[in-house]
Write a protein that holds these residues in place. Structure first.
Motif, PDB file in Angstrom:
ATOM      1  N   PRO A   7       0.793  -1.235   0.000  1.00 39.59           N
ATOM      2  CA  PRO A   7       0.000   0.000   0.000  1.00 39.59           C
ATOM      3  C   PRO A   7       0.826   1.287   0.000  1.00 39.59           C
ATOM      4  N   SER A   8       2.013   1.259   0.592  1.00 36.36           N
ATOM      5  CA  SER A   8       2.825   2.478   0.646  1.00 36.36           C
ATOM      6  C   SER A   8       3.567   2.729  -0.654  1.00 36.36           C
ATOM      7  N   GLY A   9       3.772   1.682  -1.459  1.00 33.06           N
ATOM      8  CA  GLY A   9       4.499   1.826  -2.708  1.00 33.06           C
ATOM      9  C   GLY A   9       6.001   1.755  -2.553  1.00 33.06           C
ATOM     10  N   GLN A  10       6.499   1.589  -1.325  1.00 28.78           N
ATOM     11  CA  GLN A  10       7.944   1.574  -1.105  1.00 28.78           C
ATOM     12  C   GLN A  10       8.607   0.365  -1.756  1.00 28.78           C
ATOM     13  N   LEU A  11       7.982  -0.794  -1.636  1.00 31.63           N
ATOM     14  CA  LEU A  11       8.544  -1.986  -2.248  1.00 31.63           C
ATOM     15  C   LEU A  11       8.564  -1.843  -3.766  1.00 31.63           C
ATOM     16  N   ILE A  15      11.953  -2.306  -5.959  1.00 35.59           N
ATOM     17  CA  ILE A  15      12.277  -3.488  -6.754  1.00 35.59           C
ATOM     18  C   ILE A  15      11.764  -3.467  -8.198  1.00 35.59           C
ATOM     19  N   ALA A  16      10.753  -2.686  -8.497  1.00 33.37           N
ATOM     20  CA  ALA A  16      10.196  -2.711  -9.860  1.00 33.37           C
ATOM     21  C   ALA A  16      11.229  -2.343 -10.925  1.00 33.37           C
ATOM     22  N   PRO A  17      12.000  -1.282 -10.760  1.00 33.06           N
ATOM     23  CA  PRO A  17      12.987  -0.965 -11.807  1.00 33.06           C
ATOM     24  C   PRO A  17      13.986  -2.106 -12.042  1.00 33.06           C
ATOM     25  N   GLU A  18      14.434  -2.742 -10.969  1.00 33.65           N
ATOM     26  CA  GLU A  18      15.396  -3.838 -11.111  1.00 33.65           C
ATOM     27  C   GLU A  18      14.750  -5.062 -11.762  1.00 33.65           C
ATOM     28  N   LEU A  19      13.515  -5.386 -11.358  1.00 26.78           N
ATOM     29  CA  LEU A  19      12.828  -6.521 -11.975  1.00 26.78           C
ATOM     30  C   LEU A  19      12.623  -6.288 -13.469  1.00 26.78           C
ATOM     31  N   LEU A  20      12.254  -5.089 -13.839  1.00 25.36           N
ATOM     32  CA  LEU A  20      12.065  -4.767 -15.251  1.00 25.36           C
ATOM     33  C   LEU A  20      13.388  -4.867 -16.008  1.00 25.36           C
ATOM     34  N   VAL A  24      11.699  -9.182 -16.041  1.00 28.46           N
ATOM     35  CA  VAL A  24      10.522  -9.709 -15.348  1.00 28.46           C
ATOM     36  C   VAL A  24       9.324  -8.807 -15.661  1.00 28.46           C
ATOM     37  N   ARG A  25       8.199  -9.393 -15.931  1.00 25.01           N
ATOM     38  CA  ARG A  25       6.980  -8.628 -16.218  1.00 25.01           C
ATOM     39  C   ARG A  25       6.383  -8.143 -14.896  1.00 25.01           C
ATOM     40  N   VAL A  26       6.223  -6.840 -14.755  1.00 26.62           N
ATOM     41  CA  VAL A  26       5.675  -6.227 -13.550  1.00 26.62           C
ATOM     42  C   VAL A  26       4.361  -5.552 -13.926  1.00 26.62           C
ATOM     43  N   ILE A  27       3.287  -5.937 -13.241  1.00 28.15           N
ATOM     44  CA  ILE A  27       1.970  -5.343 -13.506  1.00 28.15           C
ATOM     45  C   ILE A  27       1.493  -4.689 -12.214  1.00 28.15           C
ATOM     46  N   PRO A  28       1.644  -3.381 -12.107  1.00 25.90           N
ATOM     47  CA  PRO A  28       1.202  -2.719 -10.874  1.00 25.90           C
ATOM     48  C   PRO A  28      -0.309  -2.468 -10.868  1.00 25.90           C
ATOM     49  N   THR A  33      -0.561   8.043  -8.424  1.00 20.00           N
ATOM     50  CA  THR A  33       0.895   8.135  -8.562  1.00 20.00           C
ATOM     51  C   THR A  33       1.466   9.382  -7.890  1.00 20.00           C
ATOM     52  N   GLU A  34       0.613  10.159  -7.237  1.00 22.03           N
ATOM     53  CA  GLU A  34       1.094  11.376  -6.582  1.00 22.03           C
ATOM     54  C   GLU A  34       2.098  11.024  -5.483  1.00 22.03           C
ATOM     55  N   GLY A  35       3.175  11.777  -5.418  1.00 22.53           N
ATOM     56  CA  GLY A  35       4.175  11.598  -4.377  1.00 22.53           C
ATOM     57  C   GLY A  35       5.266  10.596  -4.711  1.00 22.53           C
ATOM     58  N   PHE A  36       5.166   9.956  -5.861  1.00 27.76           N
ATOM     59  CA  PHE A  36       6.205   9.010  -6.263  1.00 27.76           C
ATOM     60  C   PHE A  36       7.183   9.707  -7.206  1.00 27.76           C
TER      61      PHE A  36
END
Length: 108
Positions: A7-11, A15-20, A24-28, A33-36
């Motif tokens: 829920p916080s989006g920290q994970l 890890i999403a940039p590295e997985l991509l 690795v297929r990442v489907i969020p 997206t505010e604050g990211f």
């Protein structure tokens, strides 16, 4: 396959940039997206989500019934409770009212 609840989006930010990068297929599922950071917000543009409020049409004949039905889905009757229905009904009424405010763009 792996599913992460974040829920916080920290994970996701970590890890999403590295997985991509590793292919690795990442489907969020990320409706906001505010604050990211911009690079994470760009990744989130690929989001998959279902927003039931998208089906509500303010001012339509069925708007009140539709938001009451959505509130019923969000706050169903609790099985096995034989007590006073005040809290279930009040909670559902509050949800119905808040859906109307949010869908009209009023601050809640």
């Amino acid at each position: 396959s792996q599913v992460y609840i974040d829920p916080s989006g920290q994970l996701f930010m970590t890890i999403a940039p590295e997985l991509l990068r590793r292919g690795v297929r990442v489907i969020p599922l990320m409706p906001f997206t505010e604050g990211f950071p911009p690079e994470v917000a760009d990744l989130a543009k690929q989001t998959r989500c279902l927003n039931p409020m998208d089906a509500l049409i303010p001012g339509s004949e069925s708007f009140d019934a539709d938001r009451a039905e959505l509130a019923q889905l969000l706050k169903p009757e609790e099985k096995g409770t034989e007590g006073d229905p005040f809290f279930t009904l009040s909670g559902r009424g509050l949800i119905t009212m808040l859906i109307g405010c949010v869908d009209r763009g009023w601050p809640v």
